[in-house]
Enzyme design. Sequence first.
Site, PDB file in Angstrom:
ATOM      1  N   HIS A   1       0.728   5.232   1.386  1.00 21.94           N
ATOM      2  CA  HIS A   1      -0.032   6.124   2.259  1.00 21.94           C
ATOM      3  C   HIS A   1       0.593   7.520   2.187  1.00 21.94           C
ATOM      4  CE1 HIS A   1      -2.524   7.337   5.588  1.00 21.94           C
ATOM      5  NE2 HIS A   1      -1.456   7.900   6.129  1.00 21.94           N
TER       6      HIS A   1
ATOM      7  N   ASP B   1      -2.997   0.967   7.824  1.00 24.79           N
ATOM      8  CA  ASP B   1      -1.798   1.807   7.731  1.00 24.79           C
ATOM      9  C   ASP B   1      -0.749   1.405   8.755  1.00 24.79           C
ATOM     10  OD1 ASP B   1      -3.097   3.209   5.708  1.00 24.79           O
ATOM     11  OD2 ASP B   1      -3.936   4.668   7.100  1.00 24.79           O
TER      12      ASP B   1
ATOM     13  N   SER C   1       4.634   6.844   2.377  1.00 25.84           N
ATOM     14  CA  SER C   1       5.183   5.587   2.894  1.00 25.84           C
ATOM     15  C   SER C   1       4.620   4.436   2.071  1.00 25.84           C
ATOM     16  CB  SER C   1       4.733   5.365   4.346  1.00 25.84           C
ATOM     17  OG  SER C   1       5.003   6.490   5.155  1.00 25.84           O
TER      18      SER C   1
ATOM     19  N   ASN D   1       0.854  -1.192   0.000  1.00 23.12           N
ATOM     20  CA  ASN D   1       0.000   0.000   0.000  1.00 23.12           C
ATOM     21  C   ASN D   1       0.882   1.231   0.000  1.00 23.12           C
ATOM     22  OD1 ASN D   1      -2.443   1.553   0.259  1.00 23.12           O
ATOM     23  ND2 ASN D   1      -1.954   1.858   2.420  1.00 23.12           N
TER      24      ASN D   1
HETATM   25  C1  GRF Z   1      -2.546   8.645  -2.945  1.00 21.40           C
HETATM   26  O1  GRF Z   1      -2.246   9.866  -2.342  1.00 21.40           O
HETATM   27  C2  GRF Z   1      -2.222   7.489  -2.051  1.00 21.40           C
HETATM   28  O2  GRF Z   1      -1.151   7.751  -1.190  1.00 21.40           O
HETATM   29  C3  GRF Z   1      -3.490   7.313  -1.266  1.00 21.40           C
HETATM   30  O3  GRF Z   1      -4.523   7.583  -2.181  1.00 21.40           O
HETATM   31  C4  GRF Z   1      -4.038   8.457  -3.192  1.00 21.40           C
HETATM   32  C5  GRF Z   1      -4.306   7.804  -4.516  1.00 21.40           C
HETATM   33  O4  GRF Z   1      -3.977   8.642  -5.572  1.00 21.40           O
HETATM   34  N1  GRF Z   1      -3.547   5.994  -0.675  1.00 21.40           N
HETATM   35  P1  GRF Z   1      -4.145   8.171  -7.091  1.00 21.40           P
HETATM   36  O5  GRF Z   1      -5.580   7.681  -7.241  1.00 21.40           O
HETATM   37  O6  GRF Z   1      -3.145   7.090  -7.350  1.00 21.40           O
HETATM   38  O7  GRF Z   1      -3.897   9.410  -7.897  1.00 21.40           O
END
Ligand code: GRF
Length: 232
Positions: free
Chosen positions: A110, A146, A137, A108
């Site tokens: 974050h 998370d 991260s 994932n």
């Molecule tokens: C990103 O900021 C990611 O860290 C979070 O959700 C957002 C997704 O962005 N988990 P995208 O859809 O890849 O533009």
Amino acid sequence: MKLKLAVLASGRGSNLATFIKLAQQGRLEADIVLVLSNNPAAPALELASRAGLATWSADHRSYPSRESFDQSMLEAIARAGADTVALAGYMRILSAPFIQAFPGRILNIHPALLPAFPGGRSVRDAVDYGARLSGCSVHFVDEKMDNGPLIIQAAVPLFNEEQQDDEASLHARIQEYEHRVYPQALQWLAEGRLRLEGRKVRLLPRPAGGAAPAASVVAGGPALVCPPLEKF
Ligand code: GRF
């Protein structure tokens, strides 16, 4: 070994777009075998279809439980033959059976420096808090939100003298680094160089002749990335 990647996305899909581009260029050793979403209107699905990728989507609200929705995703992922799952803006908590189906193979990203600012509004939380550093991260997913072992982080400063951040401006700067650290983490996984030791992740040395690491402070940006980026 080349990853057979399933990507889960609920929204825009800019991380997915980066994976697609880098995989097409042969820079990221991954075949994206399926893109899944719990939001049939997600722009990420449109993006995947335009790139000729297989997609699966369903509205999670039409399922009786989280487990039954996740079970449908697992079946679709098994049919597609994926061995690795990347969450890229997937805005739902995964059930334990889903996580247990891919031990050490679910990642994932974050948009904060975990363990600071977990949860769904972490960029706003960092701004509201007045943090001087936030970032992103990439971590292995475990059964707490998370929480899993950290693979790579990029620290992004905010509230410089020159700039007063809001959620949008900080998120945009963080995302520049998301698009570098997430492919890097996946590439390390493809190279078999991530070893889980308890809740720590050891990055094994690159093979002789592999790409040399860049400097810790990335040229062209103020972020500190650790471990240093090698390719992206
Ligand atoms: C990103 O900021 C990611 O860290 C979070 O959700 C957002 C997704 O962005 N988990 P995208 O859809 O890849 O533009």
